[in-house]
Design an enzyme around this catalytic site. Structure first.
Site, PDB file in Angstrom:
ATOM      1  N   LYS A  85       0.868  -1.195   0.151  1.00 29.18           N
ATOM      2  CA  LYS A  85       0.003   0.007  -0.068  1.00 29.18           C
ATOM      3  C   LYS A  85       0.923   1.072   0.177  1.00 29.18           C
ATOM      4  O   LYS A  85       0.403   2.303  -0.792  1.00 29.18           O
ATOM      5  CB  LYS A  85      -0.927   0.016   1.224  1.00 29.18           C
ATOM      6  CG  LYS A  85      -1.758   1.264   1.239  1.00 29.18           C
ATOM      7  CD  LYS A  85      -2.722   1.656   0.233  1.00 29.18           C
ATOM      8  CE  LYS A  85      -3.756   2.492   0.375  1.00 29.18           C
ATOM      9  NZ  LYS A  85      -3.467   3.736   0.954  1.00 29.18           N
TER      10      LYS A  85
ATOM     11  N   GLU B 139       0.748   6.589  -6.830  1.00 36.40           N
ATOM     12  CA  GLU B 139      -0.237   7.677  -6.751  1.00 36.40           C
ATOM     13  C   GLU B 139       0.201   8.938  -6.955  1.00 36.40           C
ATOM     14  O   GLU B 139      -0.070   9.738  -7.536  1.00 36.40           O
ATOM     15  CB  GLU B 139      -1.339   7.501  -5.600  1.00 36.40           C
ATOM     16  CG  GLU B 139      -2.083   8.590  -5.553  1.00 36.40           C
ATOM     17  CD  GLU B 139      -2.940   8.425  -4.276  1.00 36.40           C
ATOM     18  OE1 GLU B 139      -2.855   9.321  -3.209  1.00 36.40           O
ATOM     19  OE2 GLU B 139      -3.268   7.239  -3.862  1.00 36.40           O
TER      20      GLU B 139
END
Length: 303
Positions: free
Chosen positions: A174, A181
């Site tokens: 993550k 991102e």
């Protein structure tokens, strides 16, 4: 299936609601009363104290899902007055927040010595997760995975979840997700800024519609650009772009592993520079701030 959930923030509330709607008995706690009341009004069960939640658990093994900020997880679990005083052998603890993966490894090792199973779940989906399902990257003991897999399957859209490795692997994956991102958002914001500054008076909503279908750069982020042009006041947005830590952790991990992560590093630098007032009127930074609002519900400042 029954579980205790600690933390009814933006993400925690969605997790609680999605599980509740799918037949799970969610026993929820939150420090402030308003989210507790909101969950009760939704049809769920909420309690004023952590102990009341724990006393209400009847399933075995007991499952505890922690959805709290990284900087309070350690105290919540390991303080003298924390969760550890109530845990017993065979219990399962899931950290679904954005904890640093090395902290998750250490916490798992500490609890394992007491016979307690620890899973770290990287949870992505932002404010859209309750409706569309979350993407879940999980680390933890493979032999216990079948017990908790129904939780993750229900929270996902069906197949976008999985045990990705041992303890710490979920939060590691993550962390890298969030680093990626940073780079993707920065590239989109810069590209739109170039078009915005061009002499062609490009219709950016029209270009976005073209990008959305059949284009190599089509993505959920491009879809969110359409939402921005339809619903946001870009001109009066302050281009202050927060960084919550995962980007920097990814950069540090890359350096430790000998991997060049210059795009992510440059993206983080842009966010740091956005803290300076002279950079907050840049179109690029306004787009970045509004993208974060679109997918994560992060607050933006207005002029």
């Amino acid at each position: 299936m029954q579980l205790a959930l600690f933390g009814l923030g933006k993400m925690g509330m969605q997790i609680a609601k999605r599980l509740h709607k799918n037949g799970f008995e969610v026993l929820a706690w939150n420090r402030s009363p308003e989210p507790r009341q909101a969950f009760v009004e939704f049809g769920g069960k909420a309690f004023e104290t952590e102990k009341e939640v724990i006393d209400a658990l009847t399933d075995s093994p007991r499952v505890f899902w922690i959805m709290l900020p990284n900087d309070v997880v350690e105290e919540f679990i390991f303080a003298d007055h924390g969760l550890q005083q109530y845990l017993r052998e065979g219990d399962i603890v899931i950290d679904g927040g954005n904890s640093f993966y090395k902290d998750s490894v250490r916490r798992a090792n500490t609890l394992r010595e007491k016979g307690i199973h620890y899973f770290d779940s990287g949870t992505s989906g932002g404010v859209w997760g309750e409706k569309n399902g979350f993407a879940l990257m999980v680390g933890g003991p493979a032999n216990i995975w079948p017990t908790v897999e129904p939780i993750f399957k229900t929270l996902s859209s069906g197949s976008n979840y999985g045990l990705v490795g041992d303890s710490g692997a979920g939060h590691f994956v993550k962390m890298v997700h969030n680093g990626i991102e940073y780079g993707m958002m920065e590239a989109i914001a810069e590209g739109y800024s170039v078009m915005h500054a061009s002499p062609f008076k490009v219709d950016l909503p029209q270009v976005t519609k073209i990008y959305q279908e059949g284009s190599v750069v089509r993505s959920w982020l491009i879809d969110l650009m359409a939402n921005i042009f339809a619903n946001e006041d870009i001109e009066n947005t302050t281009g202050l772009v927060r960084a919550t830590g995962e980007g920097e952790w990814t950069i540090n991990a890359g350096k430790e592993l000998g991997v060049d992560v210059r795009v992510i590093e440059a993206s983080l630098q842009v966010r740091r520079e956005s803290e300076q007032p002279e950079n907050q009127d840049q179109f690029r930074n306004k787009i970045l701030a509004l993208l974060r609002k679109q997918f994560g519900g992060h607050a933006v400042n207005k002029k």
